[in-house]
Design an enzyme around this catalytic site. Structure first.
Site, PDB file in Angstrom:
ATOM      1  N   ASP A 249      80.247  39.377  38.205  1.00  0.00           N
ATOM      2  CA  ASP A 249      79.073  39.796  38.979  1.00  0.00           C
ATOM      3  C   ASP A 249      78.140  38.623  39.270  1.00  0.00           C
ATOM      4  O   ASP A 249      76.964  38.819  39.550  1.00  0.00           O
ATOM      5  CB  ASP A 249      78.302  40.898  38.244  1.00  0.00           C
ATOM      6  CG  ASP A 249      77.760  40.443  36.898  1.00  0.00           C
ATOM      7  OD1 ASP A 249      78.215  39.389  36.398  1.00  0.00           O
ATOM      8  OD2 ASP A 249      76.897  41.130  36.338  1.00  0.00           O
TER       9      ASP A 249
ATOM     10  N   ASP B   8      77.806  36.884  22.673  1.00  0.00           N
ATOM     11  CA  ASP B   8      76.744  35.967  23.126  1.00  0.00           C
ATOM     12  C   ASP B   8      75.615  35.843  22.087  1.00  0.00           C
ATOM     13  O   ASP B   8      75.154  34.736  21.810  1.00  0.00           O
ATOM     14  CB  ASP B   8      76.217  36.340  24.522  1.00  0.00           C
ATOM     15  CG  ASP B   8      75.924  37.816  24.696  1.00  0.00           C
ATOM     16  OD1 ASP B   8      76.228  38.612  23.773  1.00  0.00           O
ATOM     17  OD2 ASP B   8      75.382  38.199  25.745  1.00  0.00           O
TER      18      ASP B   8
END
Ligand SMILES: *[C@@H]1O[C@H](CO)[C@@H](O)[C@H](O)[C@H]1NC(C)=O
Length: 443
Positions: A209, A287
């Site tokens: 994205d 992350d």
């Protein structure tokens, strides 16, 4: 170029020898002039008959000299035109160009969003070389429509498919996080493909994205040498977490920063760092795991003032609200900055830290009200101080920058300092002087 230099030397030697040969010929036995006075007409008599026409001989020799000088002059001009090749400073430049350019693969992490097309179209539009930037699309989720989109790019991209589509066994309260577990598994598999199966030594990771800026490739290439040589760095990111319009200086699109916060969202990783992370790669939330001190180990990333990626997706596992509030307003850099031609030595650790501390702590201290009410008359920069987790969060929220902390590190923070623009002024949201380390309980 050494071959060229060699051929010039050979050429000069050839001329020199030829010249000597002509002299020898002239002195030993010159062709005698014919009755018409035109030389060379009676070739059969070469070297047979002396002549008394001394003036004529001298004139003819002068002609030969003249022609020879003309030839020498031409060669000298040619040598002069190649002089740049002889200059030692240029010689070094030539050597750098001659070294093979490293290949930097782009890994696109895809799943079930057909809008991966927008990501791939932009990558292909701005990619300066297919050889230097192979695009590897790794697809998870087995989504047929998305697979079809990726397939439609033919051999412009390498299409990999993550083979393990089974659900990940998670504890009941993590059922809603299944997606995060699958993403972590996918990253693990895809990075192993890049580094182990395909034997690359670096990679730029992009999610499906993300849209990239025109100088995206140039940016990463320029920073690869620094990332490789500086052990205090462990990533280069294209993303500024506070990169919304009005919070960045559009006139400083060439300026880069160090940050202690791992930004992700278009980032470069080296094989050595992957070797270190791979054995302990987490089952989920990779992350935030990267942002823990055990993984980060005081290393920083490079990030730009103006983002080189923009996220356009809003479905998927991350929260739509977060996207609406912050991510959708991130400003994507539009002008091409020739980073590989810029001097980036200011980013070296010691240089950067010293200059940064000087710049931040010599800036005058202002209050939140001064900033908010636009009462800062001078051009800045200015320093706004926080001394606790709560004061950081309160100031950040009210000024419109990201207020979350991960393992104690604020987004874009470097040594506790967050740098951003507010009403046209550079503001450093900073802890008191003498900062030593992050407090991981601040979250
Ligand atoms: C597939 O993934 C699950 C969860 O990560 C794992 O437990 C399982 O061993 C994997 N299967 C294979 C064949 O690798």
């Amino acid at each position: 170029m050494f071959r060229k230099k060699g051929s010039l030397i050979l050429c000069s030697m050839f001329v020199f020898i030829t010249w000597n040969a002509i002299l020898v010929l002239l002195l030993r036995g010159r062709p005698a002039p014919g009755p018409s006075g035109v030389p060379g007409q009676e070739k059969g008599e070469v070297g047979q008959r002396p002549t008394n026409d001394v003036v004529g001989d001298v004139l003819r020799m002068a002609d030969v000299f003249e022609a020879e000088l003309e030839l020498q002059k031409k060669i000298l001009i040619q040598i002069k035109s190649h002089q740049s090749l002889w200059d030692p400073s240029n010689r070094n430049k030539q050597k750098v160009v001659a070294a093979p350019e490293p290949v930097i693969p782009i890994l696109v992490i895809a799943c079930n969003r057909v809008t991966v097309r927008r990501c791939l179209d932009k990558l292909l539009q701005h990619r300066p070389s297919a050889e230097l930037y192979p695009i590897i699309v790794s697809q998870d989720c087995g989504h047929a429509e998305t697979a079809e989109v990726i397939r439609s790019y033919g051999d412009k991209v390498i299409h990999l498919k993550q083979p393990n589509l089974s659900d990940v066994a998670v504890r009941p309260e993590h059922k809603k996080f299944q997606g995060y577990y699958k993403i972590s598994r996918h990253y693990h598999w895809a990075l192993n493909q890049v580094f182990k199966t395909l034997s690359h030594s670096s990679v730029v990771i992009v999610e499906d994205d993300l849209e990239v800026a025109p100088d995206f490739f140039e940016y990463f290439r320029s920073l690869l040498p620094l990332l490789k040589s500086d052990p205090s760095l462990w990533c280069v990111s294209a993303w500024n977490d506070n990169g919304r319009d009005g919070y960045v200086d559009p006139g400083k699109a060439d300026v880069l920063y160090r940050t202690d916060f791992f930004p992700g969202l278009g980032w470069m990783l080296l094989g050595e760092v992957w070797e270190e992370l791979e054995p302990k790669w987490p089952a989920s939330f990779w992350d935030d795991w990267m942002r823990q001190p055990e993984q980060r180990r005081d290393r920083a990333c490079i990030r730009p003032e103006v983002s080189r990626t923009l996220t356009f997706g809003r479905q998927g596992v991350s929260l739509g609200q977060f996207y609406d509030k912050y991510l959708r307003y991130i400003k994507l850099n539009a002008e091409f900055v020739p980073f590989t031609k810029l001097d980036l030595s200011y980013l070296k650790e010691e240089t950067y830290r010293n200059n940064f501390e000087k710049e931040v702590y010599s800036a005058p201290v202002v209050t939140y009200e001064d900033v908010k009410q636009g009462q800062l008359k001078r051009p800045g920069p200015f320093r706004l101080q926080y001394s606790s987790k709560d004061s950081f969060k309160m100031l950040a929220k009210n000024l419109g920058i990201m207020d979350d902390l991960k393992s104690g590190v604020p987004r874009t923070g470097y040594r506790g300092v967050v740098s951003f623009m507010s009403r046209g002024r550079r503001i450093y949201l900073a802890p008191p002087p003498g900062w030593m380390k992050y407090d991981r309980t601040w979250s």
